[in-house]
Motif scaffolding. Sequence first.
Motif, PDB file in Angstrom:
ATOM      1  N   LEU A 204      -1.838   3.129   1.630  1.00  0.00           N
ATOM      2  CA  LEU A 204      -0.483   2.756   2.024  1.00  0.00           C
ATOM      3  C   LEU A 204      -0.238   1.307   1.619  1.00  0.00           C
ATOM      4  CD1 LEU A 204       2.071   3.650   3.645  1.00  0.00           C
ATOM      5  CD2 LEU A 204       0.962   2.665   5.661  1.00  0.00           C
ATOM      6  N   VAL A 205       0.708   1.097   0.716  1.00  0.00           N
ATOM      7  CA  VAL A 205       1.046  -0.251   0.257  1.00  0.00           C
ATOM      8  C   VAL A 205       2.183  -0.769   1.125  1.00  0.00           C
ATOM      9  CG1 VAL A 205       1.764  -1.678  -1.688  1.00  0.00           C
ATOM     10  CG2 VAL A 205       0.353   0.358  -2.084  1.00  0.00           C
ATOM     11  N   ARG A 206       1.900  -1.774   1.918  1.00  0.00           N
ATOM     12  CA  ARG A 206       2.878  -2.308   2.864  1.00  0.00           C
ATOM     13  C   ARG A 206       3.720  -3.427   2.245  1.00  0.00           C
ATOM     14  NH1 ARG A 206       2.105  -0.606   7.965  1.00  0.00           N
ATOM     15  NH2 ARG A 206       3.554  -2.245   8.597  1.00  0.00           N
ATOM     16  N   ALA A 207       3.122  -4.159   1.296  1.00  0.00           N
ATOM     17  CA  ALA A 207       3.822  -5.282   0.658  1.00  0.00           C
ATOM     18  C   ALA A 207       3.179  -5.534  -0.695  1.00  0.00           C
ATOM     19  CB  ALA A 207       3.747  -6.533   1.528  1.00  0.00           C
ATOM     20  N   ARG A 208       3.907  -6.236  -1.568  1.00  0.00           N
ATOM     21  CA  ARG A 208       3.343  -6.568  -2.876  1.00  0.00           C
ATOM     22  C   ARG A 208       3.912  -7.895  -3.340  1.00  0.00           C
ATOM     23  NH1 ARG A 208       6.251  -1.583  -6.118  1.00  0.00           N
ATOM     24  NH2 ARG A 208       8.417  -2.239  -5.836  1.00  0.00           N
ATOM     25  N   VAL A 209       3.133  -8.549  -4.207  1.00  0.00           N
ATOM     26  CA  VAL A 209       3.551  -9.835  -4.757  1.00  0.00           C
ATOM     27  C   VAL A 209       4.321  -9.592  -6.053  1.00  0.00           C
ATOM     28  CG1 VAL A 209       2.758 -12.037  -5.693  1.00  0.00           C
ATOM     29  CG2 VAL A 209       1.604 -11.037  -3.701  1.00  0.00           C
ATOM     30  N   LEU A 210       5.479 -10.216  -6.166  1.00  0.00           N
ATOM     31  CA  LEU A 210       6.319 -10.069  -7.350  1.00  0.00           C
ATOM     32  C   LEU A 210       5.890 -11.045  -8.441  1.00  0.00           C
ATOM     33  CD1 LEU A 210       9.753  -9.803  -5.513  1.00  0.00           C
ATOM     34  CD2 LEU A 210       8.291  -7.932  -6.323  1.00  0.00           C
ATOM     35  N   ASP A 211       6.434 -10.841  -9.643  1.00  0.00           N
ATOM     36  CA  ASP A 211       6.079 -11.697 -10.776  1.00  0.00           C
ATOM     37  C   ASP A 211       6.435 -13.155 -10.543  1.00  0.00           C
ATOM     38  OD1 ASP A 211       5.109  -9.501 -12.111  1.00  0.00           O
ATOM     39  OD2 ASP A 211       6.950  -9.161 -13.264  1.00  0.00           O
ATOM     40  N   ASP A 212       7.473 -13.400  -9.747  1.00  0.00           N
ATOM     41  CA  ASP A 212       7.883 -14.783  -9.491  1.00  0.00           C
ATOM     42  C   ASP A 212       7.123 -15.416  -8.320  1.00  0.00           C
ATOM     43  OD1 ASP A 212       8.935 -13.505  -7.287  1.00  0.00           O
ATOM     44  OD2 ASP A 212      11.035 -13.998  -7.710  1.00  0.00           O
ATOM     45  N   GLY A 213       6.144 -14.673  -7.779  1.00  0.00           N
ATOM     46  CA  GLY A 213       5.346 -15.201  -6.677  1.00  0.00           C
ATOM     47  C   GLY A 213       5.864 -14.841  -5.303  1.00  0.00           C
ATOM     48  N   GLY A 214       7.047 -14.272  -5.241  1.00  0.00           N
ATOM     49  CA  GLY A 214       7.579 -13.851  -3.960  1.00  0.00           C
ATOM     50  C   GLY A 214       6.909 -12.581  -3.455  1.00  0.00           C
ATOM     51  N   VAL A 215       7.170 -12.250  -2.214  1.00  0.00           N
ATOM     52  CA  VAL A 215       6.577 -11.063  -1.598  1.00  0.00           C
ATOM     53  C   VAL A 215       7.675 -10.060  -1.280  1.00  0.00           C
ATOM     54  CG1 VAL A 215       5.312 -10.164   0.391  1.00  0.00           C
ATOM     55  CG2 VAL A 215       4.651 -12.361  -0.621  1.00  0.00           C
ATOM     56  N   GLU A 216       7.483  -8.829  -1.731  1.00  0.00           N
ATOM     57  CA  GLU A 216       8.393  -7.738  -1.405  1.00  0.00           C
ATOM     58  C   GLU A 216       7.752  -6.891  -0.306  1.00  0.00           C
ATOM     59  OE1 GLU A 216      10.642  -3.887  -3.435  1.00  0.00           O
ATOM     60  OE2 GLU A 216       9.051  -4.939  -4.525  1.00  0.00           O
ATOM     61  N   HIS A 217       8.453  -6.751   0.808  1.00  0.00           N
ATOM     62  CA  HIS A 217       7.954  -5.951   1.914  1.00  0.00           C
ATOM     63  C   HIS A 217       8.473  -4.525   1.766  1.00  0.00           C
ATOM     64  CE1 HIS A 217       6.276  -9.373   4.095  1.00  0.00           C
ATOM     65  NE2 HIS A 217       7.385 -10.036   3.778  1.00  0.00           N
ATOM     66  N   LEU A 218       7.561  -3.586   1.636  1.00  0.00           N
ATOM     67  CA  LEU A 218       7.917  -2.181   1.502  1.00  0.00           C
ATOM     68  C   LEU A 218       7.977  -1.488   2.858  1.00  0.00           C
ATOM     69  CD1 LEU A 218       5.606  -1.416  -1.543  1.00  0.00           C
ATOM     70  CD2 LEU A 218       7.992  -2.162  -1.555  1.00  0.00           C
ATOM     71  N   MET A 219       7.441  -2.154   3.869  1.00  0.00           N
ATOM     72  CA  MET A 219       7.464  -1.661   5.247  1.00  0.00           C
ATOM     73  C   MET A 219       7.670  -2.859   6.159  1.00  0.00           C
ATOM     74  SD  MET A 219       4.231   1.010   5.176  1.00  0.00           S
ATOM     75  CE  MET A 219       4.744   1.694   6.758  1.00  0.00           C
ATOM     76  N   GLU A 220       7.816  -2.594   7.432  1.00  0.00           N
ATOM     77  CA  GLU A 220       7.907  -3.687   8.396  1.00  0.00           C
ATOM     78  C   GLU A 220       6.681  -4.573   8.248  1.00  0.00           C
ATOM     79  OE1 GLU A 220       9.661  -5.888  11.458  1.00  0.00           O
ATOM     80  OE2 GLU A 220      10.465  -4.135  10.390  1.00  0.00           O
ATOM     81  N   PRO A 221       6.848  -5.885   8.077  1.00  0.00           N
ATOM     82  CA  PRO A 221       5.701  -6.772   7.869  1.00  0.00           C
ATOM     83  C   PRO A 221       4.685  -6.669   9.012  1.00  0.00           C
ATOM     84  CG  PRO A 221       7.735  -7.929   7.389  1.00  0.00           C
ATOM     85  CD  PRO A 221       8.134  -6.615   7.994  1.00  0.00           C
ATOM     86  N   ILE A 228      -8.062 -19.621  13.214  1.00  0.00           N
ATOM     87  CA  ILE A 228      -7.830 -20.956  12.645  1.00  0.00           C
ATOM     88  C   ILE A 228      -6.556 -20.990  11.811  1.00  0.00           C
ATOM     89  CG2 ILE A 228      -8.741 -22.750  11.136  1.00  0.00           C
ATOM     90  CD1 ILE A 228     -10.248 -22.514  13.721  1.00  0.00           C
ATOM     91  N   GLY A 229      -6.424 -20.041  10.889  1.00  0.00           N
ATOM     92  CA  GLY A 229      -5.326 -20.091   9.931  1.00  0.00           C
ATOM     93  C   GLY A 229      -4.019 -19.501  10.415  1.00  0.00           C
ATOM     94  N   GLY A 230      -4.043 -18.804  11.547  1.00  0.00           N
ATOM     95  CA  GLY A 230      -2.824 -18.198  12.047  1.00  0.00           C
ATOM     96  C   GLY A 230      -2.611 -16.805  11.475  1.00  0.00           C
ATOM     97  N   PRO A 231      -1.423 -16.212  11.666  1.00  0.00           N
ATOM     98  CA  PRO A 231      -1.161 -14.848  11.210  1.00  0.00           C
ATOM     99  C   PRO A 231      -1.281 -14.717   9.688  1.00  0.00           C
ATOM    100  CG  PRO A 231       0.518 -15.586  12.753  1.00  0.00           C
ATOM    101  CD  PRO A 231      -0.282 -16.796  12.389  1.00  0.00           C
ATOM    102  N   VAL A 232      -1.876 -13.588   9.232  1.00  0.00           N
ATOM    103  CA  VAL A 232      -2.081 -13.328   7.811  1.00  0.00           C
ATOM    104  C   VAL A 232      -1.449 -11.987   7.479  1.00  0.00           C
ATOM    105  CG1 VAL A 232      -3.774 -13.146   5.954  1.00  0.00           C
ATOM    106  CG2 VAL A 232      -4.268 -14.588   7.938  1.00  0.00           C
ATOM    107  N   LEU A 233      -0.655 -11.957   6.416  1.00  0.00           N
ATOM    108  CA  LEU A 233       0.060 -10.744   6.035  1.00  0.00           C
ATOM    109  C   LEU A 233      -0.899  -9.659   5.567  1.00  0.00           C
ATOM    110  CD1 LEU A 233       2.822  -9.344   5.500  1.00  0.00           C
ATOM    111  CD2 LEU A 233       2.729 -10.313   3.179  1.00  0.00           C
ATOM    112  N   CYS A 234      -0.663  -8.434   6.022  1.00  0.00           N
ATOM    113  CA  CYS A 234      -1.438  -7.272   5.605  1.00  0.00           C
ATOM    114  C   CYS A 234      -0.685  -6.558   4.482  1.00  0.00           C
ATOM    115  CB  CYS A 234      -1.651  -6.332   6.788  1.00  0.00           C
ATOM    116  SG  CYS A 234      -2.489  -4.792   6.372  1.00  0.00           S
ATOM    117  N   PHE A 235      -1.349  -6.372   3.337  1.00  0.00           N
ATOM    118  CA  PHE A 235      -0.735  -5.711   2.187  1.00  0.00           C
ATOM    119  C   PHE A 235      -1.048  -4.219   2.128  1.00  0.00           C
ATOM    120  CE2 PHE A 235      -0.629 -10.117   0.909  1.00  0.00           C
ATOM    121  CZ  PHE A 235       0.526 -10.234   0.148  1.00  0.00           C
TER     122      PHE A 235
END
Length: 277
Positions: A204-221, A228-235
Motif C-alpha cells: 500500500l503506497v500512502r505517499a510518494r515524492v514528486l520530481d520537484d521534491g514535494g510529497v503527494e499524499h495518496l491517502m490520509e497522511p 528525538i526527531g518528532g513525527p515521521v511520515l509513513c510512505f
Amino acid sequence: MDVVASSFESEAVRRADRGLFARWLFTQRMLQHRELVEAMPILCANCGDATQVAATDAARPVCVREGVVCARCGMSARLRVAVAMLSEVADASDRIYVTEQSTPLFAALQPRYQNLRGSEFEPDEAKRQEMAAYLAGIGGSGEVNFEDVTRLSMSDQSQDVVLSFDVLEHVPDYRAALREFARVLRPGGILQATFPFTDAQDTLVRARVLDDGGVEHLMEPEFHGDPIGGPVLCFYHFGWDVLDEVRRAGFSRAAMVAPWCPEQGVYYGHWVLQATR
C-alpha cells in the motif's frame, strides 16, 4: 525457551498454513481478557529472566506488537522479538549494522555485540549530539553516526548482519535501501527487518515524492513517532510483493517470518522480513 518462527516465502504458502489461524484465535481470546495478559509470567528475551507484562491502558485495546511491554525493562513485544531473533542468527563478534542508533533497542544490544554499528538519518551534527546524549541517558554510549540507507558509506561485503526496525516504511526509495543492504552484506549474511505489514499481496503506497521534491499524499497522511526527531511520515504499508523486491535487490532467499512464543509474551501479529544474501 526459543521463539517459534514460521517462515513463508510467498503468500500462497502462508495461506496454506492452518496453524496460523489457531495462533490468531488463541491471541484474540487472550486479548479479550487483559487481566490474563498482565498476570501471566513471561520470559523476557531482553532481561533474560522471568518477569511479567506491565499494566495496560484499560481505555485502549492491547497491541500485541507495540504493547505487551515487559514490566522490568520496558521493552515492547516487537523489540523483544528483535532481540530473540537476532540471537538465533548472530554471534557476539559478528559485524552488525542497525539502521537506527538512538533507541533503547540499540542501547540494549551494545553490550552483547562488540562490533555493533548504528546510524541515524540526521546530517546536522548538533542534532546528532542531542541524539548521543539521549542514547547515553538510556544506557548506550558513543557518537551517533549519519547514514543515508539508500547510499551507505560502508564497504562491500563488510557486514554479517543488517537490522532495520520500522525504518523502511519511511524511506521513499526503499528499493535503493534494499540494494544497499545487499551490497554491504557478505555472502550468506542476514537481513532482518520489521515494518507495517498488511498480510495482503500488494504494498500500500500512502505517499510518494514528486520530481520537484514535494510529497503527494495518496491517502490520509500517517506519521510515526520518534523520541528525538518528532513525527515521521509513513510512505508504505508493505505486502507480500516486498519479497520480490528483496530478491531483485540481490538476496538469494527472502521470507516473512511469523514469530510465536506466548511464554515470552509474543502472540500472533508479528511479521519479520528475514533475507539471506
